[in-house]
Design a protein around this motif. Structure first.
Motif, PDB file in Angstrom:
ATOM      1  N   GLY B  63       8.421  22.666   8.643  1.00 34.11           N
ATOM      2  CA  GLY B  63       6.975  22.901   8.692  1.00 34.11           C
ATOM      3  C   GLY B  63       6.252  22.168   7.584  1.00 34.11           C
ATOM      4  N   MET B  64       6.856  22.165   6.384  1.00 39.42           N
ATOM      5  CA  MET B  64       6.220  21.500   5.244  1.00 39.42           C
ATOM      6  C   MET B  64       6.289  19.977   5.361  1.00 39.42           C
ATOM      7  N   VAL B  65       7.451  19.474   5.863  1.00 42.18           N
ATOM      8  CA  VAL B  65       7.572  18.022   6.026  1.00 42.18           C
ATOM      9  C   VAL B  65       6.506  17.536   7.006  1.00 42.18           C
ATOM     10  N   VAL B 140      -5.494  21.947   8.632  1.00 44.18           N
ATOM     11  CA  VAL B 140      -5.048  20.583   8.374  1.00 44.18           C
ATOM     12  C   VAL B 140      -6.235  19.666   8.104  1.00 44.18           C
ATOM     13  N   LEU B 141      -7.275  19.818   8.922  1.00 42.28           N
ATOM     14  CA  LEU B 141      -8.405  18.900   8.826  1.00 42.28           C
ATOM     15  C   LEU B 141      -9.129  19.030   7.485  1.00 42.28           C
ATOM     16  N   ALA B 142      -9.263  20.270   6.995  1.00 46.67           N
ATOM     17  CA  ALA B 142      -9.913  20.458   5.700  1.00 46.67           C
ATOM     18  C   ALA B 142      -9.135  19.719   4.615  1.00 46.67           C
ATOM     19  N   GLY B 143      -7.794  19.849   4.651  1.00 48.13           N
ATOM     20  CA  GLY B 143      -6.959  19.139   3.681  1.00 48.13           C
ATOM     21  C   GLY B 143      -7.137  17.641   3.806  1.00 48.13           C
ATOM     22  N   SER B 144      -7.173  17.151   5.062  1.00 49.63           N
ATOM     23  CA  SER B 144      -7.315  15.716   5.288  1.00 49.63           C
ATOM     24  C   SER B 144      -8.636  15.196   4.735  1.00 49.63           C
ATOM     25  N   ILE B 145      -9.701  15.970   4.945  1.00 46.17           N
ATOM     26  CA  ILE B 145     -11.018  15.526   4.488  1.00 46.17           C
ATOM     27  C   ILE B 145     -11.039  15.403   2.964  1.00 46.17           C
ATOM     28  N   VAL B 225       5.081  25.190  11.584  1.00 50.13           N
ATOM     29  CA  VAL B 225       4.582  23.881  11.989  1.00 50.13           C
ATOM     30  C   VAL B 225       3.198  24.068  12.603  1.00 50.13           C
ATOM     31  N   ALA B 226       2.231  23.276  12.121  1.00 52.06           N
ATOM     32  CA  ALA B 226       0.862  23.425  12.626  1.00 52.06           C
ATOM     33  C   ALA B 226       0.755  22.792  14.001  1.00 52.06           C
ATOM     34  N   PRO B 232      -3.546  26.372  10.079  1.00 52.74           N
ATOM     35  CA  PRO B 232      -3.198  26.261   8.662  1.00 52.74           C
ATOM     36  C   PRO B 232      -1.840  25.602   8.481  1.00 52.74           C
ATOM     37  N   VAL B 233      -1.620  25.021   7.336  1.00 51.70           N
ATOM     38  CA  VAL B 233      -0.403  24.252   7.112  1.00 51.70           C
ATOM     39  C   VAL B 233      -0.050  24.290   5.635  1.00 51.70           C
ATOM     40  N   ARG B 234       1.243  24.107   5.327  1.00 49.40           N
ATOM     41  CA  ARG B 234       1.658  24.014   3.932  1.00 49.40           C
ATOM     42  C   ARG B 234       2.332  22.669   3.715  1.00 49.40           C
ATOM     43  N   THR B 235       2.048  22.029   2.582  1.00 51.74           N
ATOM     44  CA  THR B 235       2.689  20.746   2.293  1.00 51.74           C
ATOM     45  C   THR B 235       3.893  20.972   1.375  1.00 51.74           C
ATOM     46  N   LEU B 236       4.695  19.915   1.204  1.00 52.01           N
ATOM     47  CA  LEU B 236       5.883  19.999   0.348  1.00 52.01           C
ATOM     48  C   LEU B 236       5.490  20.343  -1.086  1.00 52.01           C
ATOM     49  N   THR B 237       4.477  19.632  -1.583  1.00 55.95           N
ATOM     50  CA  THR B 237       4.055  19.894  -2.957  1.00 55.95           C
ATOM     51  C   THR B 237       3.547  21.330  -3.095  1.00 55.95           C
TER      52      THR B 237
END
Lengths: 105, 284
Positions: B63-65, B140-145, B225-226, B232-237
């Motif tokens: 999911g994070m990858v 995801v989109l908020a993070g991307s922006i 996995v989003a 919502p999503v979580r990244t590796l960091t």
């Protein structure tokens, strides 16, 4: 010919729009932060610690701790960085000098 | 060589090696802490499973990858067109007045700390999505922006440099053949500056992959996995930063293993960048 100029005009408009978007984003961020934050800034904000779990009071301890962390980081990194720079400069001077036939004292 | 000079040489050598040793030590430490659990649980199940339940011993970071990839691709898709257009504008078209505002503006964008971007996203972008789109706004989109804004300076600066380094004879040649300025930009200058532009994109990707604070604040940090850009999503960091504070034992090792995956991802991007920027030096 006319068509070519028209395309160019449209394209330049798009480029200009991108530039304006960039500035607009920056302005929005700055204005948003300033308009929400500036009214809370006064002298006691800088000299007081947080009161009531940070609902009141100021940020004095955090300013001091930021300075501490920065100072210690500088104290550790500066000698290393300068040391390396001196080493590299010396290497450059020595190689350049030897190729010119210059002898360093 | 005098004795004194030898001492100085020795000291300088130590200075020079400490920097390298520090990096090596950090790398070694991350791998030493993270690799055992990866092998113990099986690399396939570690990277291939999206079930992350540290308390019951399931460590799947799929999911994070995928989250990192999604957020990064989104940031590139939003940020690169604007950034590249800005770079072309600055290098080829700009009128003085706008340029005078744009240059310091880009520098300011670089100088804003990432937590301020995150704060802005949390209090402006997330509420906007909460009101107008499905979900609670953390997605995801908020993070991307937010990431797209953060990579703008990287993309603009490096692309502009590579566009400026295209020799002037290319421009005058193309213009002399009757091409318009725009045709010259699209057909001659951009292709000639291609490797520099690609480098700027990959460096932007590196920044997006490595960014932690701003992303945590706006993406919602769910380990699944989003399924859409409004999930919502979580990244590796984010995974490391959120859980390292209270992780112990296997859980802590799994976070280091997450770090290993992140490390390999960033190293890969750096290698690609190095390849492209070497090519960029070959334009004559």
């Amino acid at each position: 010919m006319n068509n070519k100029n028209l395309t160019q005009r449209a394209a330049f408009l798009v480029l200009r729009a991108a530039a304006i978007i960039t500035i607009a984003i920056l302005s929005i961020i700055i204005i948003y932060i300033m308009s929400n934050g500036l009214k809370h800034i006064n002298l006691s904000f800088f000299v007081q610690g947080p009161v009531n779990m940070g609902r009141e009071g100021g940020i004095a301890p955090f300013i001091v701790s930021t300075l501490y962390v920065t100072a210690v980081a500088l104290a550790m990194a500066t000698p290393l960085g300068i040391g390396r720079a001196i080493g590299e400069t010396a290497a450059v001077i020595l190689t350049a000098g030897s190729s010119l036939g210059v002898r360093l004292p | 060589m005098g004795l004194q000079e030898k001492y100085i040489q020795g000291i300088l050598f130590i200075f020079a090696t400490i920097a390298v040793l520090t990096v090596l030590a950090i790398t070694f430490f991350i791998f030493a802490e993270g690799l055992p659990i990866m092998f113990e649980k099986g690399i396939a199940s570690f990277i291939g499973s999206s079930r992350w339940a540290p308390l019951s011993g399931s460590f799947g970071i799929l999911g994070m990858v995928i989250g990192t990839v999604q957020v990064t691709i989104g940031a590139i898709a939003l940020g690169v067109p604007v950034g590249l257009a800005c770079a072309v504008y600055l290098a080829e078209v700009a009128d003085r007045r706008l340029e005078k505002v744009l240059r310091p503006g880009i520098e300011l964008l670089t100088g804003i700390p990432s937590v301020v971007y995150g704060f802005f996203g949390l209090s402006v972008v997330v509420p906007f999505f909460r009101e107008h789109f499905p979900g609670n706004g953390f997605n995801v989109l908020a993070g991307s922006i937010i990431l797209a804004i953060m990579i703008l300076p990287t993309v603009i600066n490096i692309s502009e440099n590579s566009i400026r380094s295209v020799p002037d004879v290319y421009r005058s040649g193309s213009l002399a053949l009757g091409a318009s300025q725009w045709q010259t930009i699209v057909r001659v200058i951009l292709p000639a500056a291609r490797s520099g532009i690609v480098t700027s994109v990959i460096l932007g990707m590196g920044r997006a992959v490595g960014e932690t604070m701003a992303v945590i604040m706006v993406t919602g940090n769910v380990t699944k996995v989003a399924g859409s850009i409004f999930a919502p999503v979580r990244t590796l960091t984010g995974n490391i930063a959120i859980e390292m504070g209270y992780a112990a034992g296997e859980h802590r090792e799994a976070l280091f293993a997450t770090g290993v995956v992140l490390f390999i991802l960033i190293m890969f991007l750096n290698l690609v960048t190095a390849r492209f920027s070497r090519k960029a030096g070959n334009i004559k």
